[in-house]
Design a protein around this motif. Structure first.
Motif, PDB file in Angstrom:
ATOM      1  N   UNK A  96      -3.128   0.558  15.121  1.00 18.52           N
ATOM      2  CA  UNK A  96      -3.877  -0.696  15.258  1.00 18.52           C
ATOM      3  C   UNK A  96      -4.274  -1.231  13.887  1.00 18.52           C
ATOM      4  N   UNK A  97      -4.690  -0.329  13.014  1.00 18.28           N
ATOM      5  CA  UNK A  97      -5.054  -0.716  11.649  1.00 18.28           C
ATOM      6  C   UNK A  97      -4.097  -0.005  10.696  1.00 18.28           C
ATOM      7  N   UNK A  98      -3.042  -0.711  10.305  1.00 23.51           N
ATOM      8  CA  UNK A  98      -1.965  -0.087   9.547  1.00 23.51           C
ATOM      9  C   UNK A  98      -2.429   0.446   8.193  1.00 23.51           C
ATOM     10  N   UNK A  99      -3.201  -0.341   7.468  1.00 22.16           N
ATOM     11  CA  UNK A  99      -3.570   0.087   6.131  1.00 22.16           C
ATOM     12  C   UNK A  99      -4.514   1.291   6.151  1.00 22.16           C
ATOM     13  N   UNK A 100      -5.337   1.383   7.167  1.00 17.39           N
ATOM     14  CA  UNK A 100      -6.173   2.577   7.319  1.00 17.39           C
ATOM     15  C   UNK A 100      -5.309   3.785   7.668  1.00 17.39           C
ATOM     16  N   UNK A 101      -4.355   3.592   8.566  1.00 19.15           N
ATOM     17  CA  UNK A 101      -3.463   4.678   8.977  1.00 19.15           C
ATOM     18  C   UNK A 101      -2.633   5.183   7.806  1.00 19.15           C
ATOM     19  N   UNK A 102      -2.178   4.280   6.935  1.00 21.19           N
ATOM     20  CA  UNK A 102      -1.404   4.688   5.765  1.00 21.19           C
ATOM     21  C   UNK A 102      -2.194   5.668   4.904  1.00 21.19           C
ATOM     22  N   UNK A 103      -3.463   5.424   4.761  1.00 26.02           N
ATOM     23  CA  UNK A 103      -4.297   6.269   3.897  1.00 26.02           C
ATOM     24  C   UNK A 103      -4.641   7.608   4.537  1.00 26.02           C
ATOM     25  N   UNK A 104      -4.323   7.746   5.823  1.00 28.24           N
ATOM     26  CA  UNK A 104      -4.512   9.029   6.494  1.00 28.24           C
ATOM     27  C   UNK A 104      -3.309   9.949   6.333  1.00 28.24           C
ATOM     28  N   UNK A 105      -2.204   9.399   5.811  1.00 28.45           N
ATOM     29  CA  UNK A 105      -1.012  10.212   5.569  1.00 28.45           C
ATOM     30  C   UNK A 105      -1.369  11.377   4.652  1.00 28.45           C
ATOM     31  N   UNK A 144       6.180   4.465  -1.823  1.00 29.58           N
ATOM     32  CA  UNK A 144       6.261   4.059  -3.223  1.00 29.58           C
ATOM     33  C   UNK A 144       6.546   2.564  -3.328  1.00 29.58           C
ATOM     34  N   UNK A 145       7.488   2.081  -2.532  1.00 30.73           N
ATOM     35  CA  UNK A 145       7.825   0.660  -2.557  1.00 30.73           C
ATOM     36  C   UNK A 145       6.618  -0.194  -2.169  1.00 30.73           C
ATOM     37  N   UNK A 146       5.840   0.270  -1.191  1.00 32.68           N
ATOM     38  CA  UNK A 146       4.644  -0.452  -0.779  1.00 32.68           C
ATOM     39  C   UNK A 146       3.655  -0.536  -1.931  1.00 32.68           C
ATOM     40  N   UNK A 147       3.422   0.589  -2.584  1.00 37.18           N
ATOM     41  CA  UNK A 147       2.457   0.634  -3.682  1.00 37.18           C
ATOM     42  C   UNK A 147       2.936  -0.182  -4.880  1.00 37.18           C
ATOM     43  N   UNK A 148       4.245  -0.146  -5.138  1.00 39.47           N
ATOM     44  CA  UNK A 148       4.808  -0.953  -6.220  1.00 39.47           C
ATOM     45  C   UNK A 148       4.598  -2.437  -5.921  1.00 39.47           C
ATOM     46  N   UNK A 149       4.916  -2.840  -4.695  1.00 46.35           N
ATOM     47  CA  UNK A 149       4.794  -4.246  -4.318  1.00 46.35           C
ATOM     48  C   UNK A 149       3.354  -4.727  -4.403  1.00 46.35           C
ATOM     49  N   UNK A 166      16.011   3.130   8.089  1.00 45.88           N
ATOM     50  CA  UNK A 166      15.608   1.750   7.797  1.00 45.88           C
ATOM     51  C   UNK A 166      14.936   1.098   9.000  1.00 45.88           C
ATOM     52  N   UNK A 167      15.457   1.341  10.192  1.00 49.36           N
ATOM     53  CA  UNK A 167      14.853   0.776  11.400  1.00 49.36           C
ATOM     54  C   UNK A 167      13.415   1.264  11.564  1.00 49.36           C
ATOM     55  N   UNK A 168      13.208   2.549  11.319  1.00 49.93           N
ATOM     56  CA  UNK A 168      11.863   3.119  11.417  1.00 49.93           C
ATOM     57  C   UNK A 168      10.938   2.509  10.367  1.00 49.93           C
ATOM     58  N   UNK A 169      11.464   2.294   9.177  1.00 50.97           N
ATOM     59  CA  UNK A 169      10.656   1.692   8.113  1.00 50.97           C
ATOM     60  C   UNK A 169      10.315   0.243   8.432  1.00 50.97           C
ATOM     61  N   UNK A 170      11.305  -0.515   8.888  1.00 47.16           N
ATOM     62  CA  UNK A 170      11.086  -1.936   9.202  1.00 47.16           C
ATOM     63  C   UNK A 170      10.000  -2.095  10.263  1.00 47.16           C
ATOM     64  N   UNK A 171       9.979  -1.174  11.238  1.00 46.89           N
ATOM     65  CA  UNK A 171       9.034  -1.274  12.355  1.00 46.89           C
ATOM     66  C   UNK A 171       7.584  -1.294  11.886  1.00 46.89           C
ATOM     67  N   UNK A 172       7.293  -0.666  10.744  1.00 48.94           N
ATOM     68  CA  UNK A 172       5.904  -0.707  10.273  1.00 48.94           C
ATOM     69  C   UNK A 172       5.723  -1.522   8.995  1.00 48.94           C
ATOM     70  N   UNK A 173       6.711  -1.531   8.113  1.00 43.76           N
ATOM     71  CA  UNK A 173       6.567  -2.278   6.856  1.00 43.76           C
ATOM     72  C   UNK A 173       6.403  -3.772   7.127  1.00 43.76           C
ATOM     73  N   UNK A 174       7.151  -4.306   8.088  1.00 44.26           N
ATOM     74  CA  UNK A 174       7.078  -5.735   8.381  1.00 44.26           C
ATOM     75  C   UNK A 174       5.736  -6.134   8.996  1.00 44.26           C
ATOM     76  N   UNK A 175       4.920  -5.157   9.407  1.00 44.41           N
ATOM     77  CA  UNK A 175       3.595  -5.451   9.939  1.00 44.41           C
ATOM     78  C   UNK A 175       2.574  -5.702   8.838  1.00 44.41           C
TER      79      UNK A 175
END
Length: 279
Positions: A96-105, A144-149, A166-175
């Protein structure tokens, strides 16, 4: 530099080596996570050249009538990382909150420190233009690409030979709020990409997982470099010392006649180092 390794550390490494090879599955589980956490932690402590380390490990394994096969260990480590990235890509795609979830990795702080270190190395090498960036071997979790961007506001093109990754990445990166504008994906094995396609980039990252060994990785680097414009940069992820048990190590001698402008030691607690080449 001392080339001695504590017998206790060597014994622990051999034990982990056999445990990693014996894992029936490399998908995330308490046992898999614990085994690789122990391995990474131990590898980060070892500050001796990789050839000395593998020699000692081979000598111990021979006493058990076995040979130490570093290729098998690296292969298993990279396969486990692939499973982990797919697992987390699924979590991020439904968060639901992508950026919060990313930091839980689990390794978010490691990625953040590594990316900061790489950007600092590039700037120190004279790389100040980041209009277009490519990342080869991006996988399903291209943090890394997210942090670079986020840092340099550039367009990033992500190359991976695995269309499912790539499909798995697109599913969340495009959000991400900037995801659709800043990222493009290419389903392509780098060997099938014409070298002159890389002429458009100011910098190309080569992921640590690209290539089964240093020699194979150097072949990829030469292929990409062939088409890049003069003055552009390559950032190649490698490993040092004990971390050579986790990813293929790139030796300068394997790169041929290239302009290596930086090769800094990684920050404390970070697995990967970066070699910066100027084309």
């Amino acid at each position: 530099m001392s080339c001695e390794v504590s017998p206790i550390v060597l014994s622990q490494l051999v034990d982990l080596y056999y445990r990693v090879l014996a894992l029936p599955s490399l998908a995330p589980s308490p046992k898999v996570n614990q085994t690789f956490s122990e391995l990474v932690s131990l590898c980060l402590q070892i500050k001796v050249p990789s050839n000395h380390l593998t020699y000692h490990l081979d000598e111990i394994c021979k006493k058990d009538n076995n040979n130490f096969n570093i290729f098998s260990l690296i292969t298993r480590a990279m396969e486990a990382e692939g499973y982990m990235e797919r697992y987390w890509a699924g979590i991020l795609a439904t968060a639901d909150n992508l950026q919060t979830a990313m930091r839980l990795f689990w390794y978010w702080d490691n990625y953040a420190t590594l990316t900061k270190y790489e950007l600092e190395s590039l700037k120190a090498a004279g790389c100040s233009t980041f209009r277009r960036v490519a990342f080869v071997g991006s996988g399903p979790l291209p943090l890394t690409a997210i942090l670079i961007a986020q840092e340099i506001k550039s367009h990033v093109v992500l190359y991976d030979r695995d269309a499912e990754a790539n499909e798995l990445a697109i599913a969340w990166v495009k959000k991400l709020p900037w995801g659709k504008e800043q990222f493009s994906f290419r389903d392509a094995d780098v060997w099938d990409v014409a070298p002159d396609e890389f002429m458009q980039y100011d910098i190309v990252w080569i992921a640590a997982s690209v290539g089964a060994n240093g020699k194979e990785k150097s072949g990829v680097i030469k292929h990409v470099r062939k088409g890049m414009r003069p003055g552009a940069f390559l950032a190649i992820r490698s490993v040092e010392m004990g971390c050579s048990l986790l990813y293929p190590e790139v030796q300068h001698s394997e790169l041929g006649d290239v302009d290596i402008v930086r090769h800094d030691d990684p920050p404390q607690g970070v697995v990967n180092s970066v070699i910066v080449l100027r084309v």
